[in-house]
Enzyme design. Structure first.
Site, PDB file in Angstrom:
ATOM      1  CB  VAL A  12      -0.953   0.000   1.229  1.00 29.96           C
ATOM      2  CG1 VAL A  12      -1.669   1.342   1.348  1.00 29.96           C
ATOM      3  CG2 VAL A  12      -1.973  -1.128   1.112  1.00 29.96           C
ATOM      4  CB  THR A 123      -7.420  -2.807   6.027  1.00 32.21           C
ATOM      5  OG1 THR A 123      -7.259  -2.464   4.650  1.00 32.21           O
ATOM      6  CG2 THR A 123      -8.818  -3.347   6.255  1.00 32.21           C
ATOM      7  CG  PHE A 153     -11.020   1.177  -2.240  1.00 32.65           C
ATOM      8  CD1 PHE A 153     -11.703   0.317  -1.387  1.00 32.65           C
ATOM      9  CD2 PHE A 153     -11.176   2.540  -2.060  1.00 32.65           C
ATOM     10  CE1 PHE A 153     -12.543   0.812  -0.385  1.00 32.65           C
ATOM     11  CE2 PHE A 153     -12.015   3.052  -1.065  1.00 32.65           C
ATOM     12  CZ  PHE A 153     -12.695   2.179  -0.227  1.00 32.65           C
ATOM     13  CG  LEU A 154      -3.969   1.143  -4.330  1.00 30.36           C
ATOM     14  CD1 LEU A 154      -2.491   1.361  -4.011  1.00 30.36           C
ATOM     15  CD2 LEU A 154      -4.365   1.914  -5.565  1.00 30.36           C
ATOM     16  CD  GLU A 156      -0.353  -8.318  -3.384  1.00 34.95           C
ATOM     17  OE1 GLU A 156      -0.961  -8.452  -2.327  1.00 34.95           O
ATOM     18  OE2 GLU A 156       0.454  -9.153  -3.835  1.00 34.95           O
ATOM     19  CG  LEU A 253     -20.099 -12.374 -11.616  1.00 32.43           C
ATOM     20  CD1 LEU A 253     -21.225 -12.090 -12.608  1.00 32.43           C
ATOM     21  CD2 LEU A 253     -20.672 -13.137 -10.411  1.00 32.43           C
ATOM     22  N   GLY A 256     -13.407 -20.206  -9.422  1.00 35.91           N
ATOM     23  CA  GLY A 256     -12.033 -20.674  -9.289  1.00 35.91           C
ATOM     24  C   GLY A 256     -11.871 -21.580  -8.086  1.00 35.91           C
ATOM     25  CB  CYS A 263      -6.800  -8.051   0.827  1.00 34.30           C
ATOM     26  SG  CYS A 263      -5.294  -7.138   0.465  1.00 34.30           S
ATOM     27  CE  LYS A 323      -4.002  -9.730  -7.592  1.00 30.70           C
ATOM     28  NZ  LYS A 323      -4.842  -8.545  -7.539  1.00 30.70           N
TER      29      LYS A 323
HETATM   30  C1  UGA Z   1      -8.332  -6.910  -3.075  1.00 32.30           C
HETATM   31  C2  UGA Z   1      -9.377  -5.903  -3.605  1.00 32.30           C
HETATM   32  O1  UGA Z   1      -9.770  -6.275  -4.932  1.00 32.30           O
HETATM   33  C3  UGA Z   1      -8.816  -4.464  -3.622  1.00 32.30           C
HETATM   34  O2  UGA Z   1      -9.833  -3.554  -3.999  1.00 32.30           O
HETATM   35  C4  UGA Z   1      -8.338  -4.119  -2.198  1.00 32.30           C
HETATM   36  O3  UGA Z   1      -7.759  -2.814  -2.146  1.00 32.30           O
HETATM   37  C5  UGA Z   1      -7.293  -5.141  -1.761  1.00 32.30           C
HETATM   38  O4  UGA Z   1      -7.886  -6.461  -1.787  1.00 32.30           O
HETATM   39  C6  UGA Z   1      -6.859  -4.784  -0.361  1.00 32.30           C
HETATM   40  O5  UGA Z   1      -7.688  -4.816   0.542  1.00 32.30           O
HETATM   41  O6  UGA Z   1      -5.710  -4.341  -0.187  1.00 32.30           O
HETATM   42  P1  UGA Z   1      -6.192  -8.162  -4.123  1.00 32.30           P
HETATM   43  O7  UGA Z   1      -6.078  -8.881  -2.824  1.00 32.30           O
HETATM   44  O8  UGA Z   1      -4.984  -7.565  -4.742  1.00 32.30           O
HETATM   45  O9  UGA Z   1      -7.248  -6.931  -4.001  1.00 32.30           O
HETATM   46  O10 UGA Z   1      -6.769  -9.225  -5.152  1.00 32.30           O
HETATM   47  P2  UGA Z   1      -8.072  -9.423  -6.058  1.00 32.30           P
HETATM   48  O11 UGA Z   1      -7.730  -9.099  -7.452  1.00 32.30           O
HETATM   49  O12 UGA Z   1      -9.243  -8.763  -5.481  1.00 32.30           O
HETATM   50  O13 UGA Z   1      -8.242 -11.026  -5.928  1.00 32.30           O
HETATM   51  C7  UGA Z   1      -8.424 -11.659  -4.663  1.00 32.30           C
HETATM   52  C8  UGA Z   1      -8.666 -13.146  -4.823  1.00 32.30           C
HETATM   53  O14 UGA Z   1      -9.929 -13.400  -5.423  1.00 32.30           O
HETATM   54  C9  UGA Z   1      -7.641 -13.863  -5.707  1.00 32.30           C
HETATM   55  O15 UGA Z   1      -7.320 -15.119  -5.128  1.00 32.30           O
HETATM   56  C10 UGA Z   1      -8.369 -14.036  -7.019  1.00 32.30           C
HETATM   57  O16 UGA Z   1      -7.892 -15.108  -7.809  1.00 32.30           O
HETATM   58  C11 UGA Z   1      -9.786 -14.292  -6.537  1.00 32.30           C
HETATM   59  N1  UGA Z   1     -10.814 -13.990  -7.557  1.00 32.30           N
HETATM   60  C12 UGA Z   1     -11.020 -12.716  -7.981  1.00 32.30           C
HETATM   61  C13 UGA Z   1     -11.612 -15.021  -8.041  1.00 32.30           C
HETATM   62  O17 UGA Z   1     -11.460 -16.207  -7.659  1.00 32.30           O
HETATM   63  N2  UGA Z   1     -12.591 -14.721  -8.947  1.00 32.30           N
HETATM   64  C14 UGA Z   1     -12.812 -13.462  -9.396  1.00 32.30           C
HETATM   65  O18 UGA Z   1     -13.733 -13.261 -10.229  1.00 32.30           O
HETATM   66  C15 UGA Z   1     -12.006 -12.431  -8.899  1.00 32.30           C
END
Ligand code: UGA
Length: 435
Positions: A12, A123, A153-154, A156, A253, A256, A263, A323
């Protein structure tokens, strides 16, 4: 131009520092870890984010961005001090551990001079802003300051993109003076992004409520995927049909192996604990947490089931990061699924384009490591896709079919085209479709 001190140079703090410097502010980033600060001062980035390196170099060279371990020099004279230290889950209670943020507040308090906004980017549970305010007032009763909640809300891997293209900027404070300072800082986003000025406790809640909602959305689509497997529907078609309703939205949506990362698991757990603390049980969130944990076990067993005819057979794992686009393995579903598979198999070879080193420190010698997807799949009885790396979409399927012992793919990220995989001679399983 504002003078900004950022405490904490993690996922962050660092991208935020780089972004704010690029917007024309003078930013000093502080961290206790001298090695990290030395590296940054030598011009080496300590974490990878797409597009960050160029902005980092440019702003360091221009004198707009600097790094120090000395809290005093960074905080003195700053208009805004941002707290961006970690709030890891407590190993037992799963509540957010606030020791780092409280220690930072205590330390910075003595150096505040002139009116300063202390903005919490980490957070933190609802009510933490009140605690920080009390800590600072106790250490330095003369300090002229306001504590603002400024949730981050960034994502990674997309932190720089998200910094410059925020959906919304949430500013949580009752102080008119503090609000004015924060609105000036984010003025470059006027007209491009929504600004929301709210009570501090609302702002703290917005962060958790948003992450928990996204986690529930993923859990929901995963549950629908299971339903599709039983009912004969296809989750890809179902998710598309749902997402076209603008009230539901297309994003998040993708079914997985379960959500992971530093987070969602941490924040859903912390939110559930907060619900208990405030006497307002959050049943949907509690179910989501439990089902997401179960899912990883179920997915591990699904892979073992796929090689039941060759119980000693080799399992090739493609993808270890939580991810695509990051080397981060914290709370990665891939790691939990591998840990489940290890209970039944000692013949697992893993590969990830970026996360091999991080995974090694968790999995040690329980698995073998390959330098590329082909090496992992050579002689394998099944290949399992666990992370959505773009490279896996363009795998040479014809070649894989030849080098594998058994042409079988379990695609837990629904990355491949079922038709193309079957045409290459594979037995193919994905999520949310009947076999
Ligand atoms: C998440 C939020 O998206 C950010 O907005 C927030 O700022 C951040 O947490 C935080 O609190 O710092 P991040 O952890 O980087 O971001 O990852 P995401 O892209 O949200 O993915 C999280 C998990 O959900 C991953 O394991 C990803 O593979 C999974 N995912 C995501 C799915 O299984 N399906 C989806 O459709 C989307």
């Amino acid at each position: 131009m504002k003078k900004v001190a950022i405490i904490g140079t993690g996922y962050v703090g660092l991208p935020t520092g780089v972004g704010l410097a690029e917007l024309g502010n003078r930013v000093v980033c502080v961290d206790k870890l001298a090695d990290k600060i030395d590296k940054l001062n030598r011009g080496e980035l300590t974490l990878y984010e797409d597009g960050m390196e160029e902005l980092f170099r440019k702003n360091v060279a221009a004198g707009a961005l600097s790094f120090t371990t000395d809290m005093e020099s960074a905080v003195k004279g700053a208009d805004i001090v941002m707290l961006a230290v970690g709030t890891p889950p407590h190993p037992v209670t799963k509540e957010a551990d606030l020791k780092y943020i409280y220690a930072a507040a205590e330390e910075l308090a003595g150096y505040l001079d002139g009116y300063t906004v202390v903005a919490t980017k980490s957070t933190v549970p609802v009510g933490t802003g009140d605690e920080i305010e009390q800590i600072i007032a106790k250490v330095n009763p003369k300090a002229d300051f306001d504590v603002v909640s400024l949730p981050e809300f960034l994502r990674e891997g997309f932190a720089i993109h998200d910094f410059f293209n925020p959906d919304r900027i949430v500013i949580g404070t009752d102080s008119e003076k503090a609000r004015k300072v924060m609105l000036e800082l984010y003025r470059p986003f006027e007209g491009k992004s929504e600004f929301l000025c709210v009570k501090r406790r609302s702002s703290e809640t917005i962060k958790y409520a948003s992450n928990a909602f996204l986690a529930m959305k993923i859990h929901y689509v995963n549950e629908m995927a299971d339903f599709c497997e039983c009912s004969g529907a296809d989750i890809r078609e179902v998710a598309k049909g749902m997402g076209l309703d603008s009230r539901i939205g297309k994003k998040f949506l993708n079914p997985g192996p379960g959500y992971g990362g530093s987070c969602f698991p941490k924040d859903t757990n912390a939110m559930a604990q907060m619900g208990k603390k405030f006497g307002s049980h959050l049943n949907l969130i509690e179910t989501t947490i439990a089902e997401n944990d179960n899912r990883k076990v179920k997915m591990g067993r699904r892979v073992i089931e796929a090689i039941k005819e060759h119980p000693e057979g080799k399992i090739a794992v493609l993808g270890l990061a939580f991810k695509g686009g990051t080397d981060d393995c914290r709370e990665s579903p891939a790691i939990d699924i591998i840990k489940e598979m290890i209970k039944y198999s000692r013949n697992i070879t893993v590969y990830d384009p970026k996360a091999l080193n991080n995974a090694k420190s968790i999995l040690n010698n329980t698995v073998s490591y390959a330098n590329d997807a082909e090496e992992a799949c050579s002689g394998a009885d099944v290949a399992v896709i666990l992370t959505e790396w773009e490279d896996f979409r363009t795998l040479d399927l014809g070649r894989l079919a030849k080098i594998m012992n058994c042409a079988k793919i379990v695609d837990l990220r629904n990355m491949l085209s079922a038709e193309a995989v079957k045409q290459a001679g594979f037995e193919y399983q994905c999520i949310g479709q009947r076999k």
